[in-house]
Design a protein around this motif. Sequence first.
Motif, PDB file in Angstrom:
ATOM      1  N   ARG A 207       0.693  -1.321   0.004  1.00 34.00           N
ATOM      2  CA  ARG A 207      -0.171   0.055   0.146  1.00 34.00           C
ATOM      3  C   ARG A 207       0.910   1.246   0.172  1.00 34.00           C
ATOM      4  NH1 ARG A 207      -3.683  -2.517   4.002  1.00 34.00           N
ATOM      5  NH2 ARG A 207      -5.455  -3.133   2.715  1.00 34.00           N
ATOM      6  N   ASP A 208       1.927   1.272   0.883  1.00 36.54           N
ATOM      7  CA  ASP A 208       2.962   2.397   0.857  1.00 36.54           C
ATOM      8  C   ASP A 208       3.308   2.533  -0.481  1.00 36.54           C
ATOM      9  OD1 ASP A 208       2.186   2.757   3.554  1.00 36.54           O
ATOM     10  OD2 ASP A 208       3.805   1.965   4.370  1.00 36.54           O
ATOM     11  N   LEU A 209       3.869   1.594  -1.088  1.00 33.88           N
ATOM     12  CA  LEU A 209       4.649   1.635  -2.537  1.00 33.88           C
ATOM     13  C   LEU A 209       3.743   2.287  -3.542  1.00 33.88           C
ATOM     14  CD1 LEU A 209       6.598  -1.835  -3.016  1.00 33.88           C
ATOM     15  CD2 LEU A 209       7.574   0.559  -2.640  1.00 33.88           C
ATOM     16  N   VAL A 210       2.459   1.953  -3.666  1.00 34.57           N
ATOM     17  CA  VAL A 210       1.319   2.293  -4.414  1.00 34.57           C
ATOM     18  C   VAL A 210       1.066   3.878  -4.085  1.00 34.57           C
ATOM     19  CG1 VAL A 210      -1.029   2.223  -4.920  1.00 34.57           C
ATOM     20  CG2 VAL A 210       0.201   0.142  -4.605  1.00 34.57           C
ATOM     21  N   GLU A 211       1.018   4.167  -2.877  1.00 34.38           N
ATOM     22  CA  GLU A 211       0.722   5.562  -2.689  1.00 34.38           C
ATOM     23  C   GLU A 211       2.050   6.476  -2.791  1.00 34.38           C
ATOM     24  OE1 GLU A 211      -1.148   9.103  -1.386  1.00 34.38           O
ATOM     25  OE2 GLU A 211      -1.922   6.982  -1.532  1.00 34.38           O
TER      26      GLU A 211
END
Length: 166
Positions: free
Chosen positions: A155-159
Amino acid sequence: MADVIELILADHRRFEDLFRQLRDNSNDRLAVLKDLAELLVAHAEAEEGEIYPALRRFGDVDDHEVEHGAEEHAEGHQALLALMEVGDPEAQEWDEKLEDLVKAINHHLDEEERTILNSAREAVPQQRRDELGDKFVEARAARVSAGCGDISHVRDLVEQTKDRVD
């Protein structure tokens, strides 16, 4: 020492194997997805952290292709997250999200192999490819140890990379 190109190609073949396993209902698809997420994220982060910057220094490796590879990693992370968020392999949307992931990753693998890796094979001396192979293995292992396949990290990577995809 191992040639970074051969290591990357070996990971690509492993992704394809994991996709086959994910399509097979008789497998523990959540366990396979966990393995895929871990390897996929560690692979992409090792490439972007260690390999892509080094390859940019060689004139025959196209900077645009390297940047495009990073964009495709971001697209792959989005597709991975969408599948992880389905949660239940028996859910109706599982197969749809799996095929979206397979399509995104296979597109990336094909382009990376034809452009970046073929150029690197010709432009980068063997000794340097071996050195990069060591760095790749070390960076990939460090990312796995840090839990890079966890849904919160994805999720952090996508953000962090959403501007690359739009």
